[in-house]
Scaffold this active site. Structure first.
Site, PDB file in Angstrom:
ATOM      1  N   TYR A 246      11.417  -1.683  -8.527  1.00 46.21           N
ATOM      2  CA  TYR A 246      10.095  -1.877  -9.125  1.00 46.21           C
ATOM      3  C   TYR A 246       8.971  -1.044  -8.523  1.00 46.21           C
ATOM      4  O   TYR A 246       8.164  -0.461  -9.233  1.00 46.21           O
ATOM      5  CB  TYR A 246       9.724  -3.371  -9.032  1.00 46.21           C
ATOM      6  CG  TYR A 246       8.360  -3.707  -9.563  1.00 46.21           C
ATOM      7  CD1 TYR A 246       8.055  -3.566 -10.921  1.00 46.21           C
ATOM      8  CD2 TYR A 246       7.358  -4.190  -8.720  1.00 46.21           C
ATOM      9  CE1 TYR A 246       6.794  -3.880 -11.414  1.00 46.21           C
ATOM     10  CE2 TYR A 246       6.098  -4.501  -9.196  1.00 46.21           C
ATOM     11  CZ  TYR A 246       5.824  -4.355 -10.554  1.00 46.21           C
ATOM     12  OH  TYR A 246       4.585  -4.654 -11.041  1.00 46.21           O
TER      13      TYR A 246
ATOM     14  N   CYS B 230       0.805  -1.209   0.000  1.00 49.81           N
ATOM     15  CA  CYS B 230       0.000   0.000   0.000  1.00 49.81           C
ATOM     16  C   CYS B 230       0.848   1.273   0.000  1.00 49.81           C
ATOM     17  O   CYS B 230       2.066   1.234   0.045  1.00 49.81           O
ATOM     18  CB  CYS B 230      -0.925   0.024   1.209  1.00 49.81           C
ATOM     19  SG  CYS B 230      -0.107  -0.361   2.752  1.00 49.81           S
TER      20      CYS B 230
ATOM     21  N   GLY C 189      -1.052   0.484  -4.871  1.00 52.92           N
ATOM     22  CA  GLY C 189      -2.184  -0.357  -4.489  1.00 52.92           C
ATOM     23  C   GLY C 189      -3.433   0.008  -5.260  1.00 52.92           C
ATOM     24  O   GLY C 189      -3.774   1.186  -5.357  1.00 52.92           O
TER      25      GLY C 189
ATOM     26  N   ASN D  56       1.487   1.175   5.986  1.00 53.35           N
ATOM     27  CA  ASN D  56       2.163   0.532   4.865  1.00 53.35           C
ATOM     28  C   ASN D  56       3.217  -0.393   5.426  1.00 53.35           C
ATOM     29  O   ASN D  56       4.111   0.042   6.151  1.00 53.35           O
ATOM     30  CB  ASN D  56       2.821   1.585   3.966  1.00 53.35           C
ATOM     31  CG  ASN D  56       3.716   0.965   2.910  1.00 53.35           C
ATOM     32  OD1 ASN D  56       3.490  -0.154   2.487  1.00 53.35           O
ATOM     33  ND2 ASN D  56       4.722   1.704   2.466  1.00 53.35           N
ATOM     34  N   GLY D  57       3.115  -1.678   5.098  1.00 49.84           N
ATOM     35  CA  GLY D  57       4.083  -2.643   5.591  1.00 49.84           C
ATOM     36  C   GLY D  57       3.411  -3.866   6.169  1.00 49.84           C
ATOM     37  O   GLY D  57       2.219  -4.119   5.938  1.00 49.84           O
TER      38      GLY D  57
END
Length: 461
Positions: free
Chosen positions: A253, A12, A39, A113-114
């Site tokens: 990426y 995310c 996301g 996030n994570g």
């Protein structure tokens, strides 16, 4: 989603905005728009107006979830937003964020996030104490811990909470009159700080600051807590030694090429990785092409270093979204053609260097190589701007089981034969380190298995 499983997926992106006056919901929305690549499963925004938190979230892309009238109804000068990619089986509206929690001391909204490696253990302890969970996400574990530790001081409760968290997290939190940002002690997940005329922004990537119109100030340090309120900014540095271990796949990426993370520009690092590939694995060829989009900067770098002309060999259909109808089994076999098509005139009769950012399962690489050869390419030499992915991630990246990671089970020569390439070379870990700046600390566990902390061992991994 059928072809997307051949790429690693980020969980995310988060954004938070504090303004001294005015409504911030549209600024948060613009930030989410910039972070949409992180996301596409769900999106959400929560705003605080003098301690009263309102929120809206839904499944799909940010433009699908929010209309002007929805944003206008979210009124407040502090707001946070979240875009999410979920693992299979967890794409549910209940798991969409931000998470808004009402408890004895008031309300908080939290976006994360994570991924925590001790989430299940913490959840079990709280469930034994009678805590009821409404979601399956570890964000709710964090929110419950903050509520549990919160006596009179929200900052102390956050400090107490992160003492027991293990894993990767960048958090944006709304509490009463404060916007709070937190980055894990290893800095595995990115978080940066920006400033605009009337306030501040926290975001996963600097590209979100550009979209909002904020000026980049700095990256939040590993283990740091940033508190923003009417008095300005206060920062609390970790009192423990923080060994920076930023996820290197952000540069390979995940991140947008126009972002700069921890002082390293994403585009330049990808271009440098391509140059390193050209030094490590030169080949006689007529044209260099990239697999769009994240393979393109590395392909440009390879072309610059090798002197082989860069060309457009693959055209990407940019309009395949979350709602794309799943094809039949017969179509699935050639499904990559729906997303990518070969520009025949640029590859026919030529020796082609095809640069991609990674190979995970190998299925997409084989189909692209076959498409190029069917279009008349005399040779296809595959160059990958990352080392072989051999180990799963436990820190917020959706990674296949190790048994499904092609590089964990086959040699480079075997993979070359499997994808029908004439030659194949993965960037070495040394080459990647040089491309991303050797002085920076990175987590490269997906390549070398050296995790920065103890991780759970799951059957199949």
């Amino acid at each position: 989603m059928f072809e997307e499983m051949d790429k690693l997926k980020e969980e995310c992106g988060v954004v938070g905005v504090y303004a001294n006056k005015g409504n911030v919901s549209k600024m948060v929305y613009y930030g989410l728009y910039a972070l949409q690549h992180r996301g596409q499963e769900s999106a959400g925004i929560a705003v605080s107006d003098q301690g009263k938190i309102s929120h809206h979230k839904g499944m799909g892309l940010a433009p699908e979830v929010f209309e002007d009238k929805t944003l206008d109804s979210l009124s407040g000068n502090i707001g946070i937003g979240h875009v999410r990619y979920s693992t299979f089986g967890e794409s549910l509206i209940e798991n969409a964020q931000p998470l808004v929690v009402r408890y004895k001391r008031g309300n908080i909204a939290l976006a994360h996030n994570g991924s925590l490696v001790n989430s299940e253990a913490l959840r079990e302890i709280m469930e034994d104490d009678g805590v009821v969970f409404q979601t399956t996400i570890d964000t709710e574990v964090i929110a419950n811990l903050i509520a549990r530790y919160h006596n009179k001081d929200i900052i102390k409760s956050i400090k107490n909470t992160i003492e027991v968290l293990k894993g990767a997290y960048s958090l944006v939190i709304v509490s009463e009159d404060k916007l709070i940002g937190v980055r894990d002690s290893l800095g595995l997940r990115p978080l940066c700080l920006g400033k605009f005329e009337d306030g501040y922004v926290l975001a996963s990537e600097s590209c979100a600051l550009d979209t909002i119109g904020a000026e980049f100030v700095r990256d939040v340090d590993p283990g740091e807590i940033v508190i923003i309120d009417e008095n300005g900014i206060e920062t609390i540095k970790s009192d423990k030694w923080c060994n920076r271990k930023m996820c290197v796949f952000e540069y390979i990426y995940f991140a947008r090429p126009d972002s700069t993370i921890d002082g390293i520009n994403v585009y330049l690092s990808r271009s440098e990785a391509g140059k390193m590939l050209a030094r490590e694995a030169p080949v006689e060829a007529d044209v260099v092409i990239g697999v769009p989009d994240s393979g393109t900067p590395a392909a440009i770098g390879y072309a610059e270093e090798s002197g082989i002309p860069f060309g457009i060999g693959l055209i990407k259909n940019k309009y395949i979204g979350r709602t794309f109808i799943q094809p039949t089994q017969a179509l699935r076999e050639q499904g990559v053609k729906i997303k990518l098509n070969v520009l025949k005139e640029n590859v026919e009769g030529k020796r082609v260097v095809m640069v991609d950012d990674s190979i995970v399962r190998g299925t997409t690489s084989k189909r692209i190589v076959d498409m190029l050869k069917k279009a008349g390419a005399k040779e296809v030499h595959v160059r990958v701007s990352s080392p072989p992915v051999k180990y799963p991630c436990y820190f917020g990246i959706d990674t296949p089981y190790r048994e499904n990671l092609v590089a964990a089970n086959y040699t480079t020569d075997e993979i070359r034969d499997m994808i029908n390439a004439d030659t194949l070379h993965f960037l070495t870990i040394k080459g990647l380190s040089e491309a991303t700046g050797e002085k920076k600390g990175y987590c490269k566990a997906c390549f070398d298995g050296n995790y920065p902390m103890e991780v759970p061992r799951v059957e199949g991994n």
